[in-house]
Design an enzyme around this catalytic site. Structure first.
Site, PDB file in Angstrom:
ATOM      1  N   SER A  50      11.830   1.240  50.770  1.00 40.96           N
ATOM      2  CA  SER A  50      12.210   2.522  51.374  1.00 40.96           C
ATOM      3  C   SER A  50      11.835   2.531  52.855  1.00 40.96           C
ATOM      4  O   SER A  50      12.348   3.354  53.622  1.00 40.96           O
ATOM      5  CB  SER A  50      11.522   3.683  50.638  1.00 40.96           C
ATOM      6  OG  SER A  50      10.137   3.443  50.510  1.00 40.96           O
ATOM      7  N   LYS A 118       7.354  -6.020  43.227  1.00 41.66           N
ATOM      8  CA  LYS A 118       8.241  -5.165  42.422  1.00 41.66           C
ATOM      9  C   LYS A 118       9.673  -5.618  42.664  1.00 41.66           C
ATOM     10  O   LYS A 118      10.033  -5.954  43.794  1.00 41.66           O
ATOM     11  CB  LYS A 118       8.076  -3.692  42.812  1.00 41.66           C
ATOM     12  CG  LYS A 118       9.061  -2.753  42.085  1.00 41.66           C
ATOM     13  CD  LYS A 118       8.655  -1.296  42.171  1.00 41.66           C
ATOM     14  CE  LYS A 118       9.067  -0.605  43.433  1.00 41.66           C
ATOM     15  NZ  LYS A 118      10.515  -0.560  43.695  1.00 41.66           N
ATOM     16  N   GLU A 120      13.911  -4.707  41.298  1.00 39.70           N
ATOM     17  CA  GLU A 120      14.781  -3.738  40.623  1.00 39.70           C
ATOM     18  C   GLU A 120      15.650  -4.434  39.580  1.00 39.70           C
ATOM     19  O   GLU A 120      16.160  -5.532  39.828  1.00 39.70           O
ATOM     20  CB  GLU A 120      15.672  -3.032  41.653  1.00 39.70           C
ATOM     21  CG  GLU A 120      14.878  -2.202  42.644  1.00 39.70           C
ATOM     22  CD  GLU A 120      15.759  -1.420  43.622  1.00 39.70           C
ATOM     23  OE1 GLU A 120      16.996  -1.426  43.470  1.00 39.70           O
ATOM     24  OE2 GLU A 120      15.183  -0.805  44.543  1.00 39.70           O
ATOM     25  N   GLU A 186      13.007   5.627  37.778  1.00 43.27           N
ATOM     26  CA  GLU A 186      13.470   6.511  38.860  1.00 43.27           C
ATOM     27  C   GLU A 186      14.659   7.337  38.400  1.00 43.27           C
ATOM     28  O   GLU A 186      15.645   6.804  37.877  1.00 43.27           O
ATOM     29  CB  GLU A 186      13.831   5.690  40.110  1.00 43.27           C
ATOM     30  CG  GLU A 186      14.316   6.592  41.259  1.00 43.27           C
ATOM     31  CD  GLU A 186      14.286   5.948  42.639  1.00 43.27           C
ATOM     32  OE1 GLU A 186      13.762   4.824  42.784  1.00 43.27           O
ATOM     33  OE2 GLU A 186      14.786   6.595  43.578  1.00 43.27           O
TER      34      GLU A 186
HETATM   35  O1  KIV Z   1      10.958   1.654  47.901  1.00 45.58           O
HETATM   36  C1  KIV Z   1      10.277   2.550  47.379  1.00 45.58           C
HETATM   37  O2  KIV Z   1       9.570   3.325  48.046  1.00 45.58           O
HETATM   38  C2  KIV Z   1      10.341   2.679  45.922  1.00 45.58           C
HETATM   39  C3  KIV Z   1       9.751   3.906  45.301  1.00 45.58           C
HETATM   40  C4  KIV Z   1      10.587   5.083  45.602  1.00 45.58           C
HETATM   41  C5  KIV Z   1       9.514   3.735  43.854  1.00 45.58           C
HETATM   42  O3  KIV Z   1      10.850   1.834  45.269  1.00 45.58           O
END
Ligand code: KIV
Length: 279
Positions: A50, A118, A120, A186
């Site tokens: 993000s 992380k 997706e 999400e």
């Molecule tokens: O990129 C991010 O900040 C995220 C969160 C919104 C979970 O993946």
């Protein structure tokens, strides 16, 4: 942090052990000062992609690169002494296959010091998650609305209503079986996220997924009122720092124009006062 530090950092097995316990607190951070602010209060600090939209003004997360994640990941790691960092794998760095994913995940970990990544995706990412976890890369999965797939999903919509619920449940089960230590849900309807939380042996971290997840995550700039381009329904504003900053900047500009700033207390004398003289 050195090996002899009295403060032991949080690690993925600690997060896994928190399943069903006190809710996990997760916020994003992209810089050292914000990492320092959130560290004492959070279990996990997410260096989210993000950052592309929030810090760099990009229209989506698709333009975020490995170099951007590494730069911000290093900055965040300098500000953490306790909370566990998770660093997002950017779009295009893992989808091709497990080997590409390992190459880039290991680079993110080696060059930032973050202990986990992380990525997706649900069932179609299970093979990659298993490949990474078997090779020392702890993985947090992210299902439901996956912003890197905004173009195939057709927008930032709720995912998992009606017949789609079965697929989201299958995704959750697949990433847990593949070895993910936690999963972000999400924009998943509340009832479904509660059922997933009950069914999975790993913690669920919700964002727009209701209160029955094992933890919650927000983008820190959203909850502080610093990012105001748009406001998703799931964001609660705990402060209005954007408005406070605007007021402060306007006050500075007015004082400069009126020659009220700097005042005598902000300047330096031409001649030093004699030693021992009162200032
Ligand atoms: O990129 C991010 O900040 C995220 C969160 C919104 C979970 O993946």
């Amino acid at each position: 942090m050195s090996a002899s530090s009295p403060i032991r950092p949080v690690l993925p097995p600690d997060i896994l052990a928190r399943k069903g316990g006190t809710p996990l607190v997760v916020l994003t951070a992209y810089t050292t000062p914000v990492a320092r602010l959130v560290d004492p209060h959070c279990d996990i600090v997410l260096v989210g992609d993000s950052l592309g939209m929030v810090l760099h003004g990009l229209p989506s997360t698709l333009g975020v690169t490995m170099d951007m994640m590494i730069l911000h990941g290093r900055a965040v790691m300098r500000g953490l002494s306790r909370a566990m960092a998770v660093i997002d794998m950017p779009f295009g760095s893992y989808e091709e296959g497990p080997r590409e994913a390992f190459r880039n995940a290991s680079r993110l970990m080696a060059e930032t010091g973050a202990p986990s990544v992380k990525l997706e995706g649900g069932a179609h990412m299970a093979e990659t998650i298993a490949f990474l976890t078997a090779r020392g890369v702890p993985v947090m999965a992210h299902i439901g609305l996956t912003p890197q797939s905004v173009n195939t999903l057709g927008g930032y919509k709720v995912v998992g209503r009606d017949a789609e619920a079965q697929k989201v449940m299958a995704d959750a089960e697949a990433v847990a079986a593949a070895g993910a230590f936690a999963v972000v849900l999400e924009k998943v309807p509340e009832g479904l996220s509660a059922r997933i939380t009950q069914a999975l042996p790993i913690p669920t971290i919700g964002i727009g997924a209701g209160a029955r997840c094992d933890g919650q995550v927000l983008v820190v700039d959203d909850m502080l009122g610093l990012f105001t381009d748009f406001r998703p329904k799931f964001v609660k504003r705990y402060a209005e720092l954007g408005a406070a900053a605007s007021e402060a900047i306007a006050a500075y500009a007015a004082e400069v124009r009126d020659r009220q700033f700097p005042g005598p207390e902000h300047g330096f004398a031409d001649v030093l006062p004699p030693k021992g003289a009162k200032p």
